[in-house]
Structure formats: C-alpha cells, structure tokens
Design a protein around this motif. Structure first.
Motif, PDB file in Angstrom:
ATOM      1  N   PHE A 297       0.821  -1.211   0.000  1.00 21.62           N
ATOM      2  CA  PHE A 297       0.000   0.000   0.000  1.00 21.62           C
ATOM      3  C   PHE A 297       0.854   1.259   0.000  1.00 21.62           C
ATOM      4  CE2 PHE A 297      -3.744  -2.527   1.448  1.00 21.62           C
ATOM      5  CZ  PHE A 297      -4.587  -2.119   0.430  1.00 21.62           C
ATOM      6  N   SER A 298       2.016   1.165   0.614  1.00 21.06           N
ATOM      7  CA  SER A 298       2.910   2.319   0.669  1.00 21.06           C
ATOM      8  C   SER A 298       4.135   2.050  -0.196  1.00 21.06           C
ATOM      9  CB  SER A 298       3.348   2.599   2.110  1.00 21.06           C
ATOM     10  OG  SER A 298       4.360   3.587   2.139  1.00 21.06           O
ATOM     11  N   TYR A 299       4.472   3.042  -1.016  1.00 21.80           N
ATOM     12  CA  TYR A 299       5.664   2.916  -1.864  1.00 21.80           C
ATOM     13  C   TYR A 299       6.910   2.661  -1.027  1.00 21.80           C
ATOM     14  CZ  TYR A 299       9.521   4.397  -4.885  1.00 21.80           C
ATOM     15  OH  TYR A 299      10.699   4.449  -5.576  1.00 21.80           O
ATOM     16  N   GLU A 335       0.719  -0.128  -9.270  1.00 15.72           N
ATOM     17  CA  GLU A 335       1.939   0.650  -9.490  1.00 15.72           C
ATOM     18  C   GLU A 335       3.043   0.248  -8.518  1.00 15.72           C
ATOM     19  OE1 GLU A 335       0.625   4.653  -9.145  1.00 15.72           O
ATOM     20  OE2 GLU A 335      -0.433   4.669 -11.071  1.00 15.72           O
ATOM     21  N   ASN A 336       2.698   0.055  -7.263  1.00 15.77           N
ATOM     22  CA  ASN A 336       3.697  -0.293  -6.270  1.00 15.77           C
ATOM     23  C   ASN A 336       4.236  -1.708  -6.477  1.00 15.77           C
ATOM     24  OD1 ASN A 336       3.542   2.192  -5.087  1.00 15.77           O
ATOM     25  ND2 ASN A 336       2.248   1.541  -3.383  1.00 15.77           N
ATOM     26  N   ILE A 341       8.823  -5.353  -7.537  1.00 15.01           N
ATOM     27  CA  ILE A 341       9.533  -6.279  -8.413  1.00 15.01           C
ATOM     28  C   ILE A 341      10.851  -5.661  -8.889  1.00 15.01           C
ATOM     29  CG2 ILE A 341       9.438  -7.500 -10.617  1.00 15.01           C
ATOM     30  CD1 ILE A 341       7.758  -8.784  -8.451  1.00 15.01           C
ATOM     31  N   MET A 342      10.855  -4.363  -9.134  1.00 12.84           N
ATOM     32  CA  MET A 342      12.092  -3.680  -9.536  1.00 12.84           C
ATOM     33  C   MET A 342      13.149  -3.799  -8.443  1.00 12.84           C
ATOM     34  SD  MET A 342      12.736   0.378 -10.282  1.00 12.84           S
ATOM     35  CE  MET A 342      12.562   0.738  -8.515  1.00 12.84           C
ATOM     36  N   LEU A 380       6.372  -4.439 -15.877  1.00 14.47           N
ATOM     37  CA  LEU A 380       7.021  -5.518 -15.131  1.00 14.47           C
ATOM     38  C   LEU A 380       8.043  -6.264 -15.977  1.00 14.47           C
ATOM     39  CD1 LEU A 380       3.811  -6.944 -13.434  1.00 14.47           C
ATOM     40  CD2 LEU A 380       5.759  -5.989 -12.190  1.00 14.47           C
ATOM     41  N   GLU A 381       7.833  -6.288 -17.286  1.00 11.93           N
ATOM     42  CA  GLU A 381       8.635  -7.122 -18.186  1.00 11.93           C
ATOM     43  C   GLU A 381      10.147  -6.968 -18.032  1.00 11.93           C
ATOM     44  OE1 GLU A 381      11.168  -7.904 -21.366  1.00 11.93           O
ATOM     45  OE2 GLU A 381      10.301  -5.892 -21.267  1.00 11.93           O
TER      46      GLU A 381
END
Length: 564
Positions: A297-299, A335-336, A341-342, A380-381
């Motif tokens: 929920f939080s970045y 978005e988060n 994943i990054m 995500l790719e």
C-alpha cells in the motif's frame, strides 16, 4: 490458481526446441531439380522447406544460389516466429512497400517490433538483395531483442580485416561468436556480399538449433504426498505474519521459513542428482492476500519487502522467487507492485554478483486481456524472467453462463480468443519477448450443470451453471477410459467423450444428468506443447505437481515432449 500452499515451483529444463510454427506445406527433395543431395546446403534447404520457412521459386526449383531479398528475409523470420502477418498486409509504413504483396505483412510486423528500420528516406527496399552484414543486424534484433534469447558463444572472436560498417560490427561479431555465420576466409567476412537462399537456410537452421532449452515449470506443494515412489518432504515452508504489518513494516520480517534447512537441502540434492538442471523457486501464494498487499500500500514499504524476499533466497539457497499474486485490488497496488519487483530484481542481481548464481523472478498471471488490466505487464517485463500464464480456468466463475472449454489450446469456432494460442499472440503483440511467455495446462476438470444438449446433442456452448468444484484427473478417468487397441474413448457413468477439432480440446457430456466436463488430457496437451515449441515460447507451466494426479499427468507430458 486455487490452492493456497503452492510454495515451490520446480523448474525442469527438459527439452530442446523441436518445431516452429509456419506450417507451409513441405516439399520432397525430388520436387526440386536444382537441389542436389550432394551439396553442402542440401540438409538445411530441405529442413527449412519442411518447417515452412521457405517455398520454392517455382514448382520444381528452389534457386539455392539466388540472392535473398530483404522482403524474403522478413518473410522467413516471421514464419520462423509463427506470427500471423495477414492482419498487416494492408498496412505499409514504407513508401516502396506496396500493400497486398507476399512480404507486406512481414515487413510491417518486422518494423513494428523493431527488427528492421528501413534503408533510409522512408524506404525499406524489399526487392534489394540482403547483404551479409544486414542479415546479421536483422538476425540479432530478431533473436535478442524480439525473442529475448541469449545465445552462448561457441567461437573465439575473429578480427576480420576487411570493411564492416560501424552499425553492423556488433551484430557481425555476435553472429560469428555464436556460430551462426562464419567468414569467407580466415580473415575476411565480405560484409557487403549478398546472401543466397541456400546460405540463409543454413543460418536459420543454426539459429534454430542454438535456441536454449525450454523450461517446464511445475507448481509443487511440499506437504503433499506423492506416494512411496516419489521422494518428498512434509514441510510447511512459508507463513505470513499479519501482526508485523499492522502499522506498516516493523523490525521483523513479514514471513518466516518454518522448514528444516537440512531436510529441504537433502530433497533438492536428491532431485538434482536425477536432473542437474532442476531449479527450486521460492513461491509466494495468494492465500494471505491481504497481508501481502498491506506491504504494497505504501511505496516506501516496497524496498524493504523486496529485501526480505532476496534474503530468504540467499539464506535457504533457492534459485529465485515466483509471485502468485494474481489480483491487485486497486491502481496504487498495481503501481507499487512494479516498484517491488524492480527492487527485488536489484537485490537478486546484487546477490548474483556475490554468489555467481543466476536468480530468476517469475509471476503467475491470469490468462487473456484481464492480466493486462490487473497488472502493468509491460512495466514488469524488464524485471521478470517469465510470466506463468494460467491458460486454464479460461471459462469458469459466475460470469460465464454457458458450457465452454476451460483450457483450450486453440480458439474455438464460436468465440474468438480465450486459448493458449490467442494468449501467446496477445503477449507478443504487447512486446513481451517469446522467452518470457510460459503458457499453462491444468490437472483437473471443470463441470457445468443444467446444460441442455443443443442442436448437436453434445452440450457444448449451451447455457449452463458453472460448478466451482474441481474434478481431479484420477477421478476424471473414472468417467471414461482409452482403449489402447483401438485408440477410442468409451463412455462411463452415462458420459460420452467428444473432441472439438477446432479448439483441439476434449469434453464429456451426460445428456441425462445434463452435465458437461471440460478438461485437458494427453491429446490436448500435445497440441499445447506443439504451440509452445512452434511459437518459440519460454516453455510450459503445469499446475500442479502436488498430487498423484499431477505426477501421472506430468509423466504423460514428459513422454510427449521426449517423443516429439
């Protein structure tokens, strides 16, 4: 996926690529008066004809020594990929490419996906001969950028002394070191010389043979019993801790590993002795969805959340992480999740630099366009090694009011889309490399109730009520059996076996009880394996390997892959 404790994905690199899509009719060697069995190119030419990458230049000639044109080359590459270029035949973004030509669709396909860039001033020069350096550039773009494969170097670099254009040097070196092309002498490459059709067939065959092994991904529950013939451990691997995230991440990890390290290590070592290529992936199931999402929920939580996953991989010697998240509940989470994943990719890459091992990230995602609405698949790719597409349960749940195949290899005659074939095309159309596309097959049947026979008397595509209870494969076999002598299916318990030759999928229908069963069997999975090999995808995913049903089905799958 419905089980909540699918905690290890067992990755088995079992097979080499055998066939590719582009099923233009093949031709026998006797059909071509100019293809001599004694020539160096004979095997490659006949192979490329059989695969449908080439046609003859007439009914009885191949013209092996003729120069290959740029239009012909992109046509060969699109056939190699198995892409449907018909939809592009009326599109031309080059002033010298006329719509409706045999190469028009392939040229637009190659332009759209960055395989070609043209020859300048808005031209493509489709009728011009392909030079050796141009071929190398297009081939590298096709293999590395579009398909997403990394080829191993098999040759030391040759320092060619003749002129190679600056824009082509990297591609020429790549193709030479990968063993796809060679020089015209020990020191010359002849970059500006034209490629012949025979040379092209040889290079394409070498490219095909250099494609890495495809993977078979099997979701495996370590607590499941597989019987005395299968070595396993009853281990509960992963437990989320809701209290740790009540007010955001605390000092404790969001989960604990509650298995015995020595036990899991022993299991992995035993299996690796049988298959050295086996990989063990730490899988996060969606059974604790609210807890998992509370960290997203939080970045600011994403970085620490990723850290704990990477630490678990390091501490317990896993080969990567698989996320079975499936259904983000709002845009912020979507978005988060990309940020998470990054960060996970960064942490695993750092771990790789320390250990020398390669660590993977995979995601289990729903089938169809729905996945792209739930997830930022394209975002995500760059960080994900492959997507496990759940090409089962395609037609289930209360929104589907008619009896339909839940896991068909191909589109059916009634509804467009909703198949393994259409999902492969969907991901490619969205720029996802073929190496990252892993379609799935299931180990169970779906049941529709209150299905009227319909005009054909078989209940297919008739209105009905989905039954959310799954029928496992062993139970399903009680409804029919295969007579090995005749190869025919005989009905049991009032069910009749049917085969949909459009969708390449089986189903059972009981006119008295008005029940229709849709499922995968050996025959339908054989078509899926052909699609996967034909479409140059990253492999196939099996859900799941956690019951004796799965083991039996997996054995059948293994046999099919080995024999095809």
């Amino acid at each position: 996926m419905k089980l909540t404790k699918r905690l290890i994905a067992l990755i088995l690199s079992l097979l080499t690529l055998i066939s590719v899509l582009g099923s233009v009719s093949s031709s026998a060697s006797d059909d071509f008066s100019d293809v001599d069995k004694g020539k160096w190119y004979y095997d490659a030419v006949m192979w490329s004809l059989e695969k449908g990458f080439f046609k003859g230049t007439s009914e009885n000639t191949f013209s092996p020594d003729s120069t290959l044109t740029r239009g012909q080359l992109v046509t060969v590459l699109s056939a190699f990929d198995g892409s449907n270029t018909e939809k592009y035949k009326s599109i031309s973004n080059f002033s010298d490419v006329i719509t409706g030509c045999f190469y028009t669709g392939s040229v637009e396909w190659a332009r759209k996906f960055g395989i070609v860039a043209g020859t300048g001033e808005g031209r493509f020069s489709p009728l011009s001969g392909v030079t050796r350096e141009q071929f190398c550039v297009m081939l590298k773009s096709f293999v590395c950028d579009y398909l997403g494969y990394t080829f191993e170097y098999v040759n030391p670099e040759v320092k060619f002394t003749d002129e190679i254009s600056p824009w082509a040097k990297e591609a020429v070196t790549w193709a030479q070191r990968c063993g796809l092309v060679s020089g015209t002498s020990k020191t010359t490459f002849s970059a500006k010389a034209k490629c012949t059709r025979a040379m092209t067939a040889q290079i394409i065959k070498r490219t095909y043979e250099a494609i890495p092994k495809q993977k078979v991904v099997a979701y495996y529950h370590l607590q499941a019993s597989l019987g005395s013939d299968y070595e396993t451990e009853y281990i509960d691997v992963f437990n989320l801790h809701p209290t740790n995230v009540k007010n955001g991440p605390g000092s404790e990890a969001p989960f604990s590993m509650s298995f015995n390290y020595n036990s899991i290590t022993s299991l992995k070592n035993r299996l690796r002795q049988k298959n050295p290529d086996a990989k063990f992936i730490f899988t996060v199931a969606n059974g604790s969805l609210s807890v998992f999402e509370s960290w997203l929920f939080s970045y600011s939580n994403c970085e620490s959340f990723a850290y704990y996953f990477a630490k678990a991989v390091e501490d317990y010697d896993f080969d990567g992480v698989d996320i079975d998240y499936e259904f983000p509940t709002n845009t912020a989470l979507r978005e988060n999740f990309v940020k998470f994943i990054m960060y996970l990719r960064e942490d695993l890459d750092e771990l790789s630099a320390k250990t020398g091992k390669t660590y993977t990230i995979s995601l289990a995602v729903p089938a169809g366009q729905w996945a792209f609405s739930l997830f930022d698949i394209c975002g995500l790719e760059p960080y994900v090694d492959w997507f496990n597409i759940m090409n089962y349960d395609l037609y289930c749940g209360s929104s589907h009011k008619f009896a339909h195949h839940h896991a068909p290899p191909y589109d059916n005659a009634v509804i467009a889309g909703g198949s393994v074939c259409s999902d492969i095309a969907l991901y490619k159309e969205n720029g996802i490399p073929a190496s990252k596309i892993v379609p799935g097959c299931g180990m169970y049947s779906r049941r529709f109730n209150n299905v009227e026979p319909g005009e054909n008397g078989d209940g297919l595509y008739q209105y009905g009520e989905i039954d959310d209870s799954n029928i496992h494969y062993s139970e399903l076999l009680g409804y029919y059996y295969k007579n090995e002598a005749t190869g025919k299916y005989e009905g049991k318990n009032g069910f009749t076996y049917y085969w949909d030759d459009n969708a390449k999928a089986p189903y059972l229908y009981n006119a008295e009880s008005k029940q229709l069963l849709t499922f995968d069997n050996e025959e339908s999975v054989s078509y899926k394996t052909e699609l996967i090999k034909s479409g140059l995808c990253g492999g196939i995913m099996v859900f799941d390997y956690c019951t004796c049903d799965g083991v039996g089905f997996f054995k059948a799958l293994d046999k099919m892959l080995a024999n095809r």
